[in-house]
Design a protein around this motif. Sequence first.
Motif, mmCIF file in Angstrom:
data_model
loop_
_atom_site.group_PDB
_atom_site.id
_atom_site.type_symbol
_atom_site.label_atom_id
_atom_site.label_comp_id
_atom_site.label_asym_id
_atom_site.label_seq_id
_atom_site.Cartn_x
_atom_site.Cartn_y
_atom_site.Cartn_z
ATOM 1 N N THR A 53 0.780 -1.278 0.026
ATOM 2 C CA THR A 53 0.127 0.249 -0.084
ATOM 3 C C THR A 53 1.272 1.305 0.567
ATOM 4 O OG1 THR A 53 -0.310 -0.262 2.487
ATOM 5 C CG2 THR A 53 -2.125 -0.894 1.085
ATOM 6 N N ALA A 54 1.494 1.511 0.926
ATOM 7 C CA ALA A 54 2.401 2.475 1.177
ATOM 8 C C ALA A 54 4.179 2.345 1.739
ATOM 9 C CB ALA A 54 1.747 3.710 2.041
ATOM 10 N N PHE A 55 4.775 1.196 1.810
ATOM 11 C CA PHE A 55 5.813 1.259 2.486
ATOM 12 C C PHE A 55 6.792 0.392 1.915
ATOM 13 C CE2 PHE A 55 1.887 0.629 5.041
ATOM 14 C CZ PHE A 55 2.289 0.813 6.219
ATOM 15 N N ASP A 56 8.128 0.415 1.932
ATOM 16 C CA ASP A 56 9.058 0.065 0.920
ATOM 17 C C ASP A 56 9.703 -1.244 0.890
ATOM 18 O OD1 ASP A 56 9.283 2.929 0.104
ATOM 19 O OD2 ASP A 56 11.104 3.759 1.610
ATOM 20 N N ASP A 57 9.908 -1.849 -0.131
ATOM 21 C CA ASP A 57 10.636 -2.985 -0.208
ATOM 22 C C ASP A 57 11.218 -2.905 -1.613
ATOM 23 O OD1 ASP A 57 11.180 -5.339 -0.807
ATOM 24 O OD2 ASP A 57 9.304 -6.406 -0.557
ATOM 25 N N MET A 107 -3.248 2.137 2.985
ATOM 26 C CA MET A 107 -4.913 1.931 1.793
ATOM 27 C C MET A 107 -5.464 4.032 2.180
ATOM 28 S SD MET A 107 -6.580 0.008 0.616
ATOM 29 C CE MET A 107 -6.831 -1.413 -0.481
ATOM 30 N N ALA A 108 -6.049 4.063 3.275
ATOM 31 C CA ALA A 108 -6.202 5.378 3.810
ATOM 32 C C ALA A 108 -5.291 6.560 3.208
ATOM 33 C CB ALA A 108 -5.878 6.173 5.168
ATOM 34 N N ARG A 109 -3.683 6.290 2.922
ATOM 35 C CA ARG A 109 -3.025 6.830 2.448
ATOM 36 C C ARG A 109 -3.470 7.588 1.200
ATOM 37 N NH1 ARG A 109 -0.504 10.936 0.778
ATOM 38 N NH2 ARG A 109 1.433 11.310 0.016
#
Length: 213
Positions: A53-57, A107-109
């Motif tokens: 959703t909004a995280f680095d990998d 998801m909100a982001r």
Amino acid sequence: MKTVLCFGDSLTWGYNAEGPSRHAYEDRWPSVLQAALGDGVKVIAEGLNGRTTAFDDHLAGEDRNGARILPTLLGTHAPLDLIIIMLGSNDMKPWIHGNPIAAKQGMARLVRIVQGHPYPLEAEAPEILLVSPPSVSRTEDADFAEMFAGGDKASRELAGQYVALADELGCGFFDAGSVAETTPLDGVHLDAENTRRVGEAIAPVARVMLELK
């Protein structure tokens, strides 16, 4: 012509645990959705393996952070009438965070990015449909079992988190786990029958949100 953007991960890309390979084009759920909605709608599939959703990998050559790439895609494909977001499975990886509350915040982001984007030619923000992915299940595949350790329990909470978020932010909601289940081959992905079920089930929801007759 109505335009729908399907924004997701390997479930949207069409990863097939058999092989592994990629599902035939006609079996991927965005393709099934396109067939169901007909020629008056263009469905764009934007799926990437491993997307969060909004995280680095940083384990792949592509940028997997959904929040970072979404603004570019909104501008690329504008104007849009509907964006369908099905993400959260990869958020369940322990090294990402493995927490359904964090996935909800991610998801909100994404929703706020869609709602606040400066669309070209003063186009309006599209409607948003949040889709919770089918829950991660147990598997005999040792690598995937470790990769998603604890994800079977955590991912079962995503639907409840997402429906509350949808109500809060004025989005549509659909639980893909109500019509499909992940394959025991790896516990994460969908076989051809189940990915088709997702497209078939989303179609009537999308039709209402697009105000199609």
